[in-house]
Design an enzyme around this catalytic site. Structure first.
Site, short mmCIF file in Angstrom:
data_model
loop_
_atom_site.label_atom_id
_atom_site.label_comp_id
_atom_site.label_asym_id
_atom_site.label_seq_id
_atom_site.Cartn_x
_atom_site.Cartn_y
_atom_site.Cartn_z
N HIS A 37 113.44 -23.30 124.33
CA HIS A 37 113.66 -22.92 126.10
C HIS A 37 113.31 -25.07 126.20
O HIS A 37 113.36 -25.16 126.96
CB HIS A 37 113.34 -22.22 126.78
N ASP A 53 104.14 -19.24 131.49
CA ASP A 53 105.13 -20.32 132.53
C ASP A 53 104.73 -20.85 133.86
O ASP A 53 104.35 -20.58 134.25
CB ASP A 53 106.26 -19.03 132.95
#
Length: 431
Positions: free
Chosen positions: A336, A240
């Site tokens: 995403h 991330d």
């Protein structure tokens, strides 16, 4: 060969003139006890001498983690571009009834002095005691102002346009008691006790000027826990932050910091930024039921190394047009990485610097579920051009959104860093 033989192998040298006298167990124990007592006396003396020597010896240097310090003063506040720390706390305060601009200025002056001492490892004696043995451990304290701060200090005319209320989003399930606030603190450190000590010390030094509105705690991987520096992972197991802007990028300051040319009574914000804070709960029980392949399709990256499904390594640019053998897109339409990409949002860019959290379990009709997720922080020069357009796009078509719940929110104007003879926010409060 040794000249000393063991009792088991030594020859019997006794004669008839030297009768055997068996030694009883009691005598053996007594003899051993006497010898042991003598040894303890000698050992005690040498131990006391060693302890005295240790007391007189200079202290050993701290390890790299404890010794690392981050300057409090500077063009920008610490805690924005500082590498992610292992422990983090976020807290919002409201000015106490009757407190105004004067009280707010005194509070920020007091807090700035405290944060500087703590970041230099000098404030532990005045703290809670939990950090007495530690160095600064990369401690940073960052201060921000909420929209209501300007009303309560009589400075509504100098409230920046970027503090316009965030629009509602369909995934929001916001708890007002854990959102917003007049004043916002972000605390980070590579040692959990140092971070707690800073939080508690600053809370105590708020005095009668402000009251705690909400507080949340998070964590990241400890520096040195991996074989080399790596991008952080979230609690879904995903890498991330790969596409975060980097300070060495030529347009980094443009996207993250308010320019020095800021006008309209907002010169006090030059060198500062805007922080969007969101508490985002991850529906891990639902997420964990997906296969790894399906999880990777939702994100658009491999879980193992963060490489895009379009091919390459983690930092390889995502090829949004890459097709698989069957003609389907390698990066799904609702993946995403596609929906959040700057090229999908008119170039909108923000610096994400978040902490994971785990606050136990929630009781539901289906049984206990983890209260776990991300304390999301996004830094940008203008939230109307950064966070808002990206979140609107995610709200409409992001496959990951089905596994997330936004439970708290806040938007804060973060002043530039204080000079050596200043406190944070002085240019606003005394300008």
């Amino acid at each position: 060969m040794s000249s000393t033989r063991s009792a088991r192998t030594a020859p019997d040298t006794e004669t008839a003139e030297t009768p055997r006298h068996p030694v009883s167990r009691r005598r053996l124990v007594g003899a051993a006890g006497a010898a042991g007592a003598a040894g303890l006396l000698a050992g005690g003396a040498s131990g006391a001498a060693a302890a005295e020597a240790l007391r007189d010896a200079p202290p050993a240097p701290l390890t790299s983690i404890g010794a690392t310090g981050v300057p409090f003063h500077g063009t920008h506040q610490a805690g924005i571009t500082t590498p992610l720390q292992a422990a983090g706390h976020f807290a919002a305060f409201d000015l106490a009834p009757g407190a105004g601009r004067k009280e707010a200025a005194a509070l920020l002056k007091r807090w700035s002095a405290t944060a500087r001492e703590l970041s230099e490892g000098k404030g532990a004696a005045a703290g809670t005691g939990s950090a007495l043995d530690a160095g600064p451990a990369a401690l940073t304290v960052t201060f921000g102002f909420g929209r209501t701060f300007f009303d309560r200090t009589g400075l509504a005319g100098r409230r920046p346009d970027g503090l316009a209320p965030l629009p509602p989003f369909s995934a929001d399930a916001l708890d007002g008691r854990r959102s917003d606030g007049d004043l916002w603190l972000q605390i980070g450190a590579d040692d959990a006790l140092v971070a707690f000590d800073a939080l508690r010390t600053l809370q105590r030094r708020a005095g009668d000027a402000a009251v705690l509105r909400w507080q949340m705690s998070g964590f990241n991987r400890t520096p040195g826990a991996t074989d080399r520096p790596r991008t952080a992972r979230n609690l879904m197991g995903q890498v991330d932050g790969t596409n975060n802007p980097k300070p060495e990028d030529p347009d980094f300051d443009k996207h993250v910091f308010v320019p020095a040319s800021a006008g309209g009574g907002q010169e006090w914000l030059a060198g500062g930024s805007y922080a969007v804070f969101r508490r985002i709960r991850m529906l891990l029980d639902t997420w964990d039921h997906l296969s790894r392949e399906r999880q990777e399709r939702v994100i658009g990256r491999r879980r193992s190394d963060g490489a895009p499904l379009s091919g390459g390594e983690e930092t390889t640019p995502v090829d949004m047009n890459k097709q698989l053998a069957d003609g389907s897109l390698a990066i799904a339409g609702d993946a995403h990485v596609r929906v959040a990409a700057p090229e999908s949002n008119g170039g909108a860019t923000m610096l994400r610097r978040s902490f994971s959290y785990h606050d136990g379990y929630l009781d539901t009709k289906d049984g206990p579920v983890p209260d776990t997720g991300l304390l999301f922080v996004a830094w940008q020069a203008d939230p109307l051009k950064g966070f808002v357009p990206v979140q609107r796009k995610l709200d409409r078509g992001d496959g990951l959104s089905r596994f997330l719940r936004h439970e708290a929110s806040g938007l804060f104007a973060v002043p530039g860093g204080a000079a050596e003879d200043e406190y944070v926010g002085q240019r606003l409060l005394e300008g």
